[in-house]
Enzyme design. Structure first.
Site, PDB file in Angstrom:
ATOM      1  N   GLN A  35      -6.331 -11.674  -5.157  1.00  0.00           N
ATOM      2  CA  GLN A  35      -5.489 -12.423  -6.091  1.00  0.00           C
ATOM      3  C   GLN A  35      -6.251 -13.400  -6.995  1.00  0.00           C
ATOM      4  O   GLN A  35      -5.924 -13.505  -8.190  1.00  0.00           O
ATOM      5  CB  GLN A  35      -4.376 -13.132  -5.310  1.00  0.00           C
ATOM      6  CG  GLN A  35      -3.444 -12.159  -4.618  1.00  0.00           C
ATOM      7  CD  GLN A  35      -2.659 -12.778  -3.478  1.00  0.00           C
ATOM      8  OE1 GLN A  35      -2.536 -14.002  -3.388  1.00  0.00           O
ATOM      9  NE2 GLN A  35      -2.131 -11.943  -2.587  1.00  0.00           N
ATOM     10  N   HIS A  47       0.825  -1.208   0.000  1.00  0.00           N
ATOM     11  CA  HIS A  47       0.000   0.000   0.000  1.00  0.00           C
ATOM     12  C   HIS A  47       0.863   1.263   0.000  1.00  0.00           C
ATOM     13  O   HIS A  47       0.481   2.275  -0.584  1.00  0.00           O
ATOM     14  CB  HIS A  47      -0.922   0.004   1.229  1.00  0.00           C
ATOM     15  CG  HIS A  47      -2.008  -1.020   1.152  1.00  0.00           C
ATOM     16  ND1 HIS A  47      -3.335  -0.693   0.987  1.00  0.00           N
ATOM     17  CD2 HIS A  47      -1.963  -2.375   1.191  1.00  0.00           C
ATOM     18  CE1 HIS A  47      -4.061  -1.801   0.950  1.00  0.00           C
ATOM     19  NE2 HIS A  47      -3.243  -2.834   1.070  1.00  0.00           N
ATOM     20  N   HIS A 102       1.921 -14.714  -7.257  1.00  0.00           N
ATOM     21  CA  HIS A 102       0.744 -14.863  -6.389  1.00  0.00           C
ATOM     22  C   HIS A 102      -0.392 -13.951  -6.850  1.00  0.00           C
ATOM     23  O   HIS A 102      -1.490 -14.014  -6.319  1.00  0.00           O
ATOM     24  CB  HIS A 102       1.121 -14.536  -4.948  1.00  0.00           C
ATOM     25  CG  HIS A 102       1.494 -13.097  -4.723  1.00  0.00           C
ATOM     26  ND1 HIS A 102       2.410 -12.420  -5.522  1.00  0.00           N
ATOM     27  CD2 HIS A 102       1.082 -12.190  -3.802  1.00  0.00           C
ATOM     28  CE1 HIS A 102       2.525 -11.181  -5.082  1.00  0.00           C
ATOM     29  NE2 HIS A 102       1.735 -11.015  -4.046  1.00  0.00           N
ATOM     30  N   ASP A 121      -5.303   6.065   1.926  1.00  0.00           N
ATOM     31  CA  ASP A 121      -5.625   4.693   1.552  1.00  0.00           C
ATOM     32  C   ASP A 121      -7.098   4.417   1.808  1.00  0.00           C
ATOM     33  O   ASP A 121      -7.645   4.796   2.842  1.00  0.00           O
ATOM     34  CB  ASP A 121      -4.763   3.722   2.371  1.00  0.00           C
ATOM     35  CG  ASP A 121      -4.785   2.320   1.795  1.00  0.00           C
ATOM     36  OD1 ASP A 121      -5.843   1.665   1.874  1.00  0.00           O
ATOM     37  OD2 ASP A 121      -3.756   1.876   1.260  1.00  0.00           O
TER      38      ASP A 121
END
Length: 449
Positions: free
Chosen positions: A367, A18, A342, A111
């Site tokens: 993901q 982030h 991933h 964020d």
């Protein structure tokens, strides 16, 4: 002090995935004449390597865990509550500190996991924009889950055909994920009150999903947040992320080794800064890659899960296992044939932006959906099939997927598509591109009049 067009305070959630994209956005704003101050928690600040020549100012805030950070909190809910309590107080202190200077803070970019920052901005009369670090598609799915009280019904109108295995894991949470699920949903509690909603993606990549999201909030795609010198090259000093939570010592060893490998011959394997694989999964990977030339990043905390004696059997002429790698340098090296990932959003964006086909092995959060898009929408890779019961990807499936991407029937098409997305990423950031236009729109609204 030089008077700037405005002063943006950037407040990321305190984890590397982030921190990095918001910091990269700060560099874009600085190149447009804005002063930018990037906040880091005291604990993170004390554990990273910072580039002292960076034009981005740093200010520390508290999450209530200055000595131990997230890992010292009793639980996820406890951490989030204390971060809100201590974070809002220390962010407010920074705003007040700058009020009487030549460059008072005019906007907060925060964020999206921290909706309390918008309330703070409104208290001070500042412009504000949440920064979403996931794709438009994932954000839209999460939004639908929010307005439907945490539930979703498949199929989802206006999106590609999705199965349960394609959805973000927090949308179908188990007990251990409930706190994260609530954090994901809370992104949308007040986002409609923000001046803009910033998303780390680019128009051509997320075109349809961006349109869906724009019907419910003022979206601006401002990515990819990959350093400029790898793409549009407009910001000459931006050739790295310039901060890292990990040891940088192995970078030279890594690039020197790659430079000696044939073009397109190496499988690059990396699962990000947080994913934790089981010993069984590590053994399956180790067996699957034995016939390939590979560069495998195994974090120190994961090394004990490797099969006994595995490191001693690695053919150093053909393959390399490291604790860390300079991922951008690796992905841009001609020796790389595919990226086994991933599918974290930052890694996915790097793979797309640098034109590297992917072998997708998603673990959790967003993901699985990124993996779905890698294979079926952007058509730049193959998702490894996992066992339904255990979730383990078996060696045969891993080996098959690598072969498909490196030399299979659709290998050429995947490589061509990867090159296409790279070209579109460069175009979006270049002068007059969609991201450049969006950033200009953002700065025109928040600059000092």
């Amino acid at each position: 002090m030089e008077k700037m067009r405005g002063h943006v305070l950037a407040v990321p959630f305190p984890s590397q995935g982030h921190i990095t994209p918001i910091r990269q956005f700060c560099k874009r704003l600085h190149s447009k004449g804005f002063k930018t101050t990037h906040t880091l928690t005291t604990f993170i600040f004390n554990t990273i390597h910072l580039d002292p020549s960076s034009p981005i100012s740093i200010a520390t805030i508290s999450d209530g865990y200055d000595q131990g950070g997230f890992s010292s909190a009793g639980s996820v809910p406890e951490y989030l509550q204390n971060f809100k309590t201590f974070g809002s107080k220390t962010v407010a202190d920074i705003i007040r500190k700058h009020q009487s200077t030549d460059n008072p803070i005019t906007c907060i970019v925060y964020d999206s996991f921290m909706p309390w920052a918008l309330d703070l901005a409104m208290d001070f009369g500042l412009a504000a924009a949440p920064f979403f670090t996931q794709s438009c598609a994932v954000n839209y799915i999460n939004y639908l889950s929010y307005i439907n009280n945490g539930s979703l019904t498949l199929p989802i109108k206006d999106l590609p055909l999705l199965e349960l295995q394609d959805l973000p894991t927090f949308v179908t949470p188990t007990g251990s994920h409930l706190a994260y699920f609530e954090m994901v949903l809370q992104q949308f509690t007040n986002f409609d009150k923000a001046d803009f909603v910033l998303v780390n993606s680019f128009h051509d990549l997320d075109l349809h999903e961006e349109e869906l999201l724009s019907k419910v909030c003022p979206v601006l795609t401002i990515g990819p947040t990959v350093p400029s010198m790898y793409l549009d090259q407009q910001i000459k000093s931006d050739n790295d992320y310039d901060l890292n939570l990990f040891d940088l010592k192995e970078a030279a060893l890594c690039t020197d080794w790659l430079d000696k490998r044939p073009e397109g011959s190496v499988v690059y394997i990396a699962f990000g800064s947080m994913a934790k694989l089981s010993s069984e999964q590590m053994e399956e990977i180790a067996s699957a890659i034995s016939n390939f030339s590979y560069l495998w990043v195994v974090r120190a905390s994961e090394e004990s899960k490797l099969p006994p004696g595995f490191l001693e059997t690695v053919d150093k002429d053909k393959s390399l296992v490291l604790k860390w790698s300079p991922q951008l340098q690796v992905l841009s090296n001609k020796a790389i044939g595919c990226f086994m990932t991933h599918c974290g959003w930052n890694s996915t964006m790097e793979g797309l932006s640098l034109g590297v086909p992917m072998v997708a092995m998603p673990q959790w959060t967003d993901q699985p959906m990124n993996a779905k898009y890698i294979q079926d929408v952007w058509k730049v890779g193959v998702r490894v099939k996992a066992e339904k019961e255990s979730g383990i990807c078996k060696r045969e499936e891993i080996e098959f997927s690598i072969k498909e991407v490196m030399e299979g029937e659709k290998s050429k098409e995947m490589k061509e598509n990867a090159g296409k997305w790279r070209d579109l990423a460069v175009k979006s950031l270049s002068e007059g591109g969609s991201t450049d236009i969006n950033i200009n729109e953002f700065v025109s609204k928040i600059q000092i009049k």
